[in-house]
Design an enzyme around this catalytic site. Structure first.
Site, PDB file in Angstrom:
ATOM      1  N   ASN A 113       0.884  -1.061   0.008  1.00 33.21           N
ATOM      2  CA  ASN A 113       0.181  -0.124   0.044  1.00 33.21           C
ATOM      3  C   ASN A 113       0.841   0.964  -0.015  1.00 33.21           C
ATOM      4  O   ASN A 113       1.907   1.178   0.480  1.00 33.21           O
ATOM      5  CB  ASN A 113      -0.994   0.025   1.320  1.00 33.21           C
ATOM      6  CG  ASN A 113      -2.030   0.987   0.965  1.00 33.21           C
ATOM      7  OD1 ASN A 113      -1.641   2.099   1.424  1.00 33.21           O
ATOM      8  ND2 ASN A 113      -3.300   0.605   0.802  1.00 33.21           N
ATOM      9  N   GLU A 153       3.367 -14.239   4.273  1.00 31.05           N
ATOM     10  CA  GLU A 153       3.498 -15.195   5.335  1.00 31.05           C
ATOM     11  C   GLU A 153       2.114 -15.016   6.271  1.00 31.05           C
ATOM     12  O   GLU A 153       1.300 -15.645   6.686  1.00 31.05           O
ATOM     13  CB  GLU A 153       4.660 -15.326   6.353  1.00 31.05           C
ATOM     14  CG  GLU A 153       5.722 -15.753   5.344  1.00 31.05           C
ATOM     15  CD  GLU A 153       6.708 -14.490   4.691  1.00 31.05           C
ATOM     16  OE1 GLU A 153       7.827 -14.464   4.281  1.00 31.05           O
ATOM     17  OE2 GLU A 153       5.950 -13.390   4.305  1.00 31.05           O
TER      18      GLU A 153
END
Length: 158
Positions: free
Chosen positions: A64, A74
């Site tokens: 972002n 993960e």
């Protein structure tokens, strides 16, 4: 007093050298990496989690512009697993990555935040989580436990 920490892991030269189950998990992580949202770093990471019931749940990095609002592959995979299958234990995670800018010919390792999340699930479930690491090419490292990636943490939790 001096003390040493020793870890061990298996090294494989080819995907075909892994067990069929590990091959499938790493292939799922590779596919997930292709779908990562990485417009800023151009570094695509995929992760795939195997549960004790045989489910495979994938995650990929989500960037972002308002850094650090993104999330690592993960944690996306682990948190999705916990949300979708709260009573299933995580048995293994495969992690891989590729870059649009350079060759990732060495295994890619989880960051510190992801290691912390993984070790807490390992401790919570009282079950080692096998960790399979690969770049886009090259050798594959297989660790028997997240504890090998964060060896002191088990001394402080659980």
């Amino acid at each position: 007093m001096k003390q040493d920490i020793t870890i061990s892991y298996d090294v494989f030269d080819r995907l075909e050298d892994l067990s069929p189950e590990d091959q499938k998990l790493l292939e799922a992580a590779t596919k997930a990496a292709k779908d990562a949202y990485a417009p800023y770093s151009k570094f695509h990471v995929g992760a795939a989690v195997l549960t004790d019931n045989g489910n495979i749940i994938v995650g990929n990095n989500q960037e972002n512009l308002a850094y650090p609002s993104g999330l690592c592959a993960e944690r996306v995979a682990v948190f999705s697993t916990s949300a979708l299958y709260p009573n299933q234990k995580i048995m293994a995670i495969a992690i891989t990555a590729f870059s649009e800018q350079f060759v990732t010919d060495k295994p890619v390792s989880p960051c510190g935040a992801c290691r912390q999340v993984l070790i807490e699930y390992e401790i919570r479930d009282n079950q080692p989580i096998r960790c399979i690491l690969r770049g886009s090419t090259g050798q594959i490292f297989v660790f028997k436990s997240i504890h090998d990636l964060l060896p002191l943490q088990g001394n402080f939790l659980g």
